[in-house]
Each structure stands twice: as C-alpha cells, then as structure tokens.
Design an enzyme around this catalytic site. Structure first.
Site, PDB file in Angstrom:
ATOM      1  N   SER A 222     -38.823  33.665 -32.444  1.00 26.85           N
ATOM      2  CA  SER A 222     -39.786  34.728 -32.764  1.00 26.85           C
ATOM      3  C   SER A 222     -40.425  35.218 -31.479  1.00 26.85           C
ATOM      4  CB  SER A 222     -40.838  34.205 -33.738  1.00 26.85           C
ATOM      5  OG  SER A 222     -41.630  33.217 -33.126  1.00 26.85           O
ATOM      6  N   GLY A 224     -43.275  37.687 -31.414  1.00 27.64           N
ATOM      7  CA  GLY A 224     -44.407  38.521 -31.781  1.00 27.64           C
ATOM      8  C   GLY A 224     -43.974  39.885 -32.293  1.00 27.64           C
ATOM      9  N   GLU A 226     -42.364  42.113 -30.926  1.00 30.07           N
ATOM     10  CA  GLU A 226     -40.994  42.512 -30.526  1.00 30.07           C
ATOM     11  C   GLU A 226     -39.973  42.136 -31.595  1.00 30.07           C
ATOM     12  OE1 GLU A 226     -39.383  41.716 -26.601  1.00 30.07           O
ATOM     13  OE2 GLU A 226     -41.443  41.470 -25.887  1.00 30.07           O
ATOM     14  N   GLY A 227     -40.298  41.120 -32.406  1.00 28.26           N
ATOM     15  CA  GLY A 227     -39.419  40.798 -33.522  1.00 28.26           C
ATOM     16  C   GLY A 227     -38.768  39.429 -33.440  1.00 28.26           C
ATOM     17  N   GLY A 253     -45.506  32.875 -37.690  1.00 29.06           N
ATOM     18  CA  GLY A 253     -44.298  32.086 -37.413  1.00 29.06           C
ATOM     19  C   GLY A 253     -43.905  31.237 -38.615  1.00 29.06           C
ATOM     20  N   ASP A 254     -44.914  30.668 -39.274  1.00 26.67           N
ATOM     21  CA  ASP A 254     -44.636  29.834 -40.456  1.00 26.67           C
ATOM     22  C   ASP A 254     -44.061  30.692 -41.582  1.00 26.67           C
ATOM     23  OD1 ASP A 254     -45.861  27.886 -38.935  1.00 26.67           O
ATOM     24  OD2 ASP A 254     -47.822  28.167 -39.861  1.00 26.67           O
TER      25      ASP A 254
HETATM   26  N1  LIG Z   1     -47.952  42.445 -34.250  1.00 21.41           N
HETATM   27  C1  LIG Z   1     -46.956  42.168 -35.083  1.00 21.41           C
HETATM   28  N2  LIG Z   1     -46.395  43.146 -35.810  1.00 21.41           N
HETATM   29  C2  LIG Z   1     -45.370  42.907 -36.675  1.00 21.41           C
HETATM   30  N3  LIG Z   1     -44.816  41.677 -36.837  1.00 21.41           N
HETATM   31  C3  LIG Z   1     -45.340  40.669 -36.110  1.00 21.41           C
HETATM   32  C4  LIG Z   1     -46.431  40.842 -35.203  1.00 21.41           C
HETATM   33  N4  LIG Z   1     -46.718  39.639 -34.648  1.00 21.41           N
HETATM   34  C5  LIG Z   1     -45.846  38.765 -35.192  1.00 21.41           C
HETATM   35  N5  LIG Z   1     -45.011  39.371 -36.050  1.00 21.41           N
HETATM   36  C6  LIG Z   1     -43.897  38.787 -36.797  1.00 21.41           C
HETATM   37  O1  LIG Z   1     -44.123  37.415 -36.970  1.00 21.41           O
HETATM   38  C7  LIG Z   1     -43.118  36.649 -36.301  1.00 21.41           C
HETATM   39  C8  LIG Z   1     -43.708  35.363 -35.787  1.00 21.41           C
HETATM   40  O2  LIG Z   1     -44.744  35.665 -34.868  1.00 21.41           O
HETATM   41  P1  LIG Z   1     -44.855  34.897 -33.471  1.00 21.41           P
HETATM   42  O3  LIG Z   1     -46.200  35.226 -32.935  1.00 21.41           O
HETATM   43  O4  LIG Z   1     -43.680  35.216 -32.643  1.00 21.41           O
HETATM   44  O5  LIG Z   1     -44.715  33.374 -33.931  1.00 21.41           O
HETATM   45  P2  LIG Z   1     -45.640  32.098 -33.708  1.00 21.41           P
HETATM   46  O6  LIG Z   1     -46.823  32.348 -34.626  1.00 21.41           O
HETATM   47  O7  LIG Z   1     -44.807  30.965 -34.158  1.00 21.41           O
HETATM   48  O8  LIG Z   1     -45.995  32.086 -32.245  1.00 21.41           O
HETATM   49  C9  LIG Z   1     -42.561  37.592 -35.220  1.00 21.41           C
HETATM   50  O9  LIG Z   1     -41.241  37.248 -34.845  1.00 21.41           O
HETATM   51  C10 LIG Z   1     -42.626  38.930 -35.948  1.00 21.41           C
HETATM   52  O10 LIG Z   1     -41.513  39.083 -36.804  1.00 21.41           O
HETATM   53  O1  LIG Z   2     -49.746  21.779 -34.869  1.00 23.19           O
HETATM   54  P1  LIG Z   2     -50.111  22.875 -33.904  1.00 23.19           P
HETATM   55  O2  LIG Z   2     -49.018  23.235 -32.974  1.00 23.19           O
HETATM   56  O3  LIG Z   2     -51.426  22.574 -33.208  1.00 23.19           O
HETATM   57  O4  LIG Z   2     -50.340  24.184 -34.770  1.00 23.19           O
HETATM   58  C1  LIG Z   2     -51.245  24.198 -35.819  1.00 23.19           C
HETATM   59  C2  LIG Z   2     -51.613  25.586 -36.135  1.00 23.19           C
HETATM   60  O5  LIG Z   2     -50.447  26.329 -36.450  1.00 23.19           O
HETATM   61  C3  LIG Z   2     -50.651  27.139 -37.589  1.00 23.19           C
HETATM   62  O6  LIG Z   2     -49.916  26.549 -38.635  1.00 23.19           O
HETATM   63  C4  LIG Z   2     -50.212  28.537 -37.344  1.00 23.19           C
HETATM   64  O7  LIG Z   2     -48.879  28.538 -36.867  1.00 23.19           O
HETATM   65  P2  LIG Z   2     -48.069  29.862 -36.557  1.00 23.19           P
HETATM   66  O8  LIG Z   2     -49.067  30.903 -36.094  1.00 23.19           O
HETATM   67  O9  LIG Z   2     -47.074  29.462 -35.520  1.00 23.19           O
HETATM   68  O10 LIG Z   2     -47.405  30.273 -37.830  1.00 23.19           O
HETATM   69  C5  LIG Z   2     -52.129  27.053 -37.899  1.00 23.19           C
HETATM   70  O11 LIG Z   2     -52.380  27.144 -39.266  1.00 23.19           O
HETATM   71  C6  LIG Z   2     -52.514  25.701 -37.338  1.00 23.19           C
HETATM   72  O12 LIG Z   2     -53.858  25.638 -36.986  1.00 23.19           O
END
Ligand SMILES: Nc1ncnc2c1ncn2[C@@H]1O[C@H](COP(=O)(O)OP(=O)(O)O)[C@@H](O)[C@H]1O
Ligand SMILES: O=P(O)(O)OC[C@H]1O[C@](O)(COP(=O)(O)O)[C@@H](O)[C@@H]1O
Length: 317
Positions: A222, A224, A226-227, A253-254
């Site tokens: 993932s 953000g 960008e997709g 991300g979840d």
């Molecule tokens: N600003 C956004 N606009 C649209 N989709 C988003 C945005 N931010 C995150 N996403 C979607 O959520 C997915 C997971 O977000 P990301 O921030 O990459 O993961 P993580 O929370 O695990 O760090 C991205 O790959 C994208 O598909």
């Molecule tokens: O176990 P870590 O890496 O500290 O992450 C916990 C955090 O991740 C989250 O599950 C969110 O994760 P994502 O933004 O990656 O989907 C929060 O709810 C929680 O506080």
C-alpha cells in the site's frame, strides 16, 4: 462465507482526536475525541465481519480495561478467543488535523507473562480446524520476539492454513523467513525490508516480485493516496484510488487487507478483488474507523478506482 481467524498480539484502544491544526507545545482545544477498540487484527476482523464472514479474534488482551473490546466483539458478531493478560491494553493517540495530516502516537504495549504466549500458541492450535485463513497483524508486545512470531507462523502453515502477515521492522523480516502466504507492507515497511528507499512504483514492483520469488505468494503493497501494488506469484496489478476528502487514514491498511481477503476467499477474479479492496480503503479515509462496504456511493467509488497491469499499462474494466 469463510471462517477466518485474526491474531492481534498487541491490540490498542485508539483515541481519535480531531482538531483544526495541532500546535506543538501549546494547549490545544479539540473538536472531538473518540475511543475505540482497535489494533490491526481487530480492524481487519471488523471489516470481514461486516462483509458477512465468520470471524474469530484472538491474541493478547489486557484484563484491566477489556470492556470496550468485549463490547465491540459482541456488537460486531465476532467470536472472542483472546488470552487475557494482567494489566491494561495500550492507548494509541491518532491526531487528525483539518488539512488531512494524521499523526499516530503508538505505545509499546503490555509486557506479557511467558505463560500467556504459550497459552496463545495452544489456543491457536485448537482454533485452526476449519479456518480458511489466519491474519496476524500489528506490532509485537515488548517482550515477544520476532523469532516467536516466526514459530507461530510456522505452526499454522504446518497445519495447512494460509497466513497473512501485516507487521514491520524485525518482526516482518523474521516473519518472512517463516513464509507466510501473503503480506501487506506499506511502502515504508517494504523499504525497511529491502534496506533501501523504494520511491518509485518500479522500485516497489521489483521488491514485491523478489518476495514472490522467495516464496511469498501474495505481496500487497500500500502506498497511501498513490494506491496499491499487488504482486501474486510473479504477476502484478496496480490500482489508483479515487480522490476523496481525507479525515483519518487510520485503519486504511487494515481495510485494504480485509477487502483483498474477501475477494480471494470469495473466488473473485484478481481485478475485481483489487478494485473492491482499493475502493473500500478509500472509503475508510473519509471518516474515523474502517471502511464501510454499505456506504451509499460505494459502487461509484469502485467505478472510479483504476486497475491496470504495470508491465504493459493495460487498464482493466
Ligand atoms: N488519501 C487517500 N485517498 C484514497 N485512498 C487512500 C488514501 N490514503 C490511503 N488510501 C488507501 O488505503 C490504502 C492503505 O493506506 P496506507 O496508508 O498505504 O496503509 P497503512 O495504513 O498500512 O500505512 C492505500 O493503499 C490506498 O488504497
Ligand atoms: O501494532 P501497531 O503497529 O502499533 O499498530 C497499531 C495501530 O494500527 C492500527 O490498526 C491502524 O493500522 P493501519 O492504519 O495500518 O490500518 C490502529 O488501529 C492501531 O492503533
């Protein structure tokens, strides 16, 4: 619908704080605050339960502040198989500013008595029969080692059940050695594994294909707004999400991982799965909490999600 077990070794209560702009070192007045039972595996379970799957949640939960978790498990129709440990589950603060910036303050989590991890391993052994997939998500408690995570993955893989892993740092590196079926790193976590920055889509693609070659069947990266890049057994797809107004990216991300599992376990074609999961993750960033597949405009979000083959640029759908 499928039976799925999610394991959260280090759950958290997420304190979501909204304000205009954070002034460091000043008294800040918030617009709203909200406390929710969370942690990566629990968030994944919330989405899968909404999608109609039979979900069991397990891991290690502080006995002294379990109420919000017990309530959420019951409200979401999830089976609670958490091992209770003495003490309080951590609180992670998530500060969302009006401009869309989100700051995460994640605690280390509870120190776990040795017997609790043994109890969890035994519990997982009893829960595996009939499960179609196990998701192990999030960081490790301070005194659980990456090697212990790897042993857990190995034990599950030896029972023939597929395992998806979403973690970072040494836990990811060690977990990879146990060959989980799939992983969901974000771009920074993938770069951490690669030992170098992966700033371009091409660099991320090459890293993901390398992981496929090392035996990780599914690599879902993932990045953000960008997709998403999804490399499956050497063949890749990319998705670009629709533009949405961002309120909180926590749980995106979840949501992406849960949406992908939903498509995989439903036997959907890969393009449909990636479109669905990417649109659901975009839906999630518009509000606090995980994505809602029942959102009124969810079909439109899917239509606006672009899916293509990175090797020839061919668009799907
Ligand atoms: N600003 C956004 N606009 C649209 N989709 C988003 C945005 N931010 C995150 N996403 C979607 O959520 C997915 C997971 O977000 P990301 O921030 O990459 O993961 P993580 O929370 O695990 O760090 C991205 O790959 C994208 O598909
Ligand atoms: O176990 P870590 O890496 O500290 O992450 C916990 C955090 O991740 C989250 O599950 C969110 O994760 P994502 O933004 O990656 O989907 C929060 O709810 C929680 O506080």
């Amino acid at each position: 619908m499928a039976r799925i077990l999610t394991l959260t070794l280090n759950p958290a209560l997420d304190l979501a704080i909204r304000l205009g702009a954070l002034q460091l070192g000043e008294v800040n007045r918030t617009e709203s605050t909200r406390l929710d039972a969370a942690g990566k595996g629990i968030n994944v379970a919330r989405v899968l339960a909404k999608l109609g799957h039979e979900v069991t949640v397990s891991g290690l939960l502080g006995a002294d502040n379990e109420q919000a978790f017990v309530k959420a498990f019951s409200e979401c129709g999830m089976r609670d198989a958490f091992i209770r440990v003495p003490g309080e589950t951590r609180i992670n603060a998530k500060v969302s500013e009006a401009g869309g910036r989100v700051t995460d303050l994640n605690g280390p989590g509870l120190r776990i008595p040795g017997h609790a991890l043994e109890a969890l391993n035994a519990r997982v052994g009893t829960l595996l029969s009939g499960q179609e997939a196990v998701v192990i998500s999030g960081s490790l408690p301070p005194n659980v080692t990456p090697a212990q995570l790897a042993s857990l993955i190995t034990a599950i893989r030896e029972r023939g059940v597929s395992v998806w892993l979403d973690t970072s740092g040494p836990a990811l590196t060690s977990g990879l050695a146990a060959r989980p079926t799939g992983i969901k790193p974000n771009e920074n976590e993938l770069a951490g594994w690669a030992g170098q920055p992966l700033e371009t889509p091409e660099a991320r693609l090459q890293a993901a294909l390398r992981l496929n070659a090392e035996g990780i069947e599914d690599v879902l990266v993932s990045a953000g707004s960008e997709g998403v890049l999804w490399a499956q057994r050497g063949s890749a797809l990319e998705a670009t999400p629709p533009r949405v107004a961002v309120l909180s990216t926590v749980g995106a991300g979840d949501t992406l991982l849960a949406g992908t599992l939903h498509g995989l376990l439903s036997g959907w074609p890969r393009e449909r799965t990636l479109r669905f999961a990417t649109a659901l993750a975009a839906e999630s960033v518009r509000h606090v909490g995980v994505g809602d597949p029942k959102a009124a405009d969810f079909d439109s979000l899917q239509t606006q999600t672009l899916v293509r083959n990175p090797s020839n640029g061919e668009m799907h759908g």
